[in-house]
Scaffold this motif. Sequence first.
Motif, PDB file in Angstrom:
ATOM      1  N   LYS A  15      63.605  29.772  -9.469  1.00 32.33           N
ATOM      2  CA  LYS A  15      64.622  28.582  -9.255  1.00 32.33           C
ATOM      3  C   LYS A  15      65.588  28.739  -9.900  1.00 32.33           C
ATOM      4  N   GLY A  16      66.602  29.322  -9.573  1.00 30.25           N
ATOM      5  CA  GLY A  16      67.777  29.032 -10.449  1.00 30.25           C
ATOM      6  C   GLY A  16      67.489  30.215 -11.618  1.00 30.25           C
ATOM      7  N   ASP A  17      67.796  30.141 -13.063  1.00 25.87           N
ATOM      8  CA  ASP A  17      67.385  31.301 -13.487  1.00 25.87           C
ATOM      9  C   ASP A  17      66.150  31.365 -14.361  1.00 25.87           C
ATOM     10  N   GLN A  18      65.495  29.966 -14.362  1.00 33.20           N
ATOM     11  CA  GLN A  18      64.647  30.055 -15.296  1.00 33.20           C
ATOM     12  C   GLN A  18      63.610  28.722 -14.603  1.00 33.20           C
ATOM     13  N   SER A  19      63.610  28.917 -13.805  1.00 35.47           N
ATOM     14  CA  SER A  19      62.930  27.662 -13.127  1.00 35.47           C
ATOM     15  C   SER A  19      61.761  28.399 -12.359  1.00 35.47           C
ATOM     16  N   LEU A  20      61.098  27.862 -11.595  1.00 33.96           N
ATOM     17  CA  LEU A  20      59.642  27.636 -10.422  1.00 33.96           C
ATOM     18  C   LEU A  20      59.779  26.468  -9.428  1.00 33.96           C
ATOM     19  N   ALA A  21      59.402  27.170  -8.182  1.00 34.70           N
ATOM     20  CA  ALA A  21      60.002  25.762  -7.330  1.00 34.70           C
ATOM     21  C   ALA A  21      57.966  26.279  -6.037  1.00 34.70           C
ATOM     22  N   PHE A  22      57.623  25.417  -6.366  1.00 34.49           N
ATOM     23  CA  PHE A  22      56.585  25.899  -5.663  1.00 34.49           C
ATOM     24  C   PHE A  22      56.515  25.561  -4.523  1.00 34.49           C
ATOM     25  N   LEU A  23      55.959  26.734  -3.379  1.00 34.04           N
ATOM     26  CA  LEU A  23      55.974  26.850  -1.955  1.00 34.04           C
ATOM     27  C   LEU A  23      55.356  25.716  -1.747  1.00 34.04           C
ATOM     28  N   ASP A  24      53.932  25.707  -2.267  1.00 39.91           N
ATOM     29  CA  ASP A  24      52.851  24.533  -1.911  1.00 39.91           C
ATOM     30  C   ASP A  24      52.770  23.689  -3.257  1.00 39.91           C
ATOM     31  N   PRO A  25      53.255  22.427  -3.441  1.00 39.28           N
ATOM     32  CA  PRO A  25      52.817  21.734  -4.653  1.00 39.28           C
ATOM     33  C   PRO A  25      51.532  21.614  -4.982  1.00 39.28           C
ATOM     34  N   VAL A  26      50.721  22.024  -6.318  1.00 40.84           N
ATOM     35  CA  VAL A  26      50.003  22.216  -7.288  1.00 40.84           C
ATOM     36  C   VAL A  26      49.947  20.755  -7.645  1.00 40.84           C
TER      37      VAL A  26
END
Length: 346
Positions: A15-26
């Motif tokens: 997500k963007g330049d530096q982040s992660l957006a989990f497809l399935d939240p942990v």
Amino acid sequence: MVKKGRMHMAVDQRKGDQSLAFLDPVHIISSASIVGPKEGEGPLGDFFDLISQDAGFGEKNWEKAESTLQKEALTVAAGKAKLSPWQIRYLFGGDLLAQLSATSFGAEESNLPFFGLYGACSTCGESLTLAAMAVAGGFADYAAAITSSHFGSAEKEFRFPLAYGNQRPLSATWTVTGSGAFILASQGGYVKITGVTPGKIVDMGVKDNMNMGACMAPAACDTIYQNLMDFNRQPEDYDRIITGDLGYVGQEILIQLLKEKGFDISSQHMDCGIEIYDRENQDTHAGGSGCGCSAVVLAAMILPKLRKEIWKRVLFVPTGALLSKVSFNEGQTIPGIAHGVVLEHC
């Protein structure tokens, strides 16, 4: 048992330049907080899982006491999750001491595959980030994140032995004696990690090891700004933006730095180092610090508020000063780092 076969490794979760957006939240399915007597006397004393009246935890030295802290915290967290230790696939953990000695001795009895981490006081964010990535990637059904700090061992390693009785400047923070442990899984929790923003090293040339807030605030600013940019959010999209241990000095610097970037977080900002002690009655100067600071506040206060829907979304940003006794004695600067973890009510 968590269902297997979650294969999202080929799906781009960046997500963007530096982040992660989990497809399935942990999911965070359990947590534990264990602290010493000073922390138990503070404003959050009623919310910790265990308060020891002995800062030595029955051990012969501060370092062994810190290892005992970690062993107890992991045991309590696993018990709450109704898990046997062997069900936890990986353990991610660290502390402030040289070669992660507190965690190494604290984790050995668990007999778990172990990743030792050093992010200074940001280690809670680092361990949660990596444990969440392991679960989100399908590499673990259950993963644990743990960290700790101890006032006695930290003073001995980084400043002065307690017997020296040195006077502390008002900019100094008080290292928290405590350990926080967290069990992560793909489902079954009351709070979920929906995204992370791993931090970058930021060095503004500060050399004062008695002013950790000034060292870490620029890194906190960098990570929070990047999180807002990557997720296309405003500060008000979070009920709280919570840093790890900037204290009163670092809080002022952080708010000013973000205003210069066009974001005012003064209404949302909270700091674990400010929350854990009563500044006036406990004489803790600028507030609390240490790996255990953000970890025990997360377990004792932040997660329960999310569980009860008092807050629905929080940006949790543990902050760390990446110094060692060697680098400090050589006159080097103190770089900072901060890791952002997006927490939401399930």
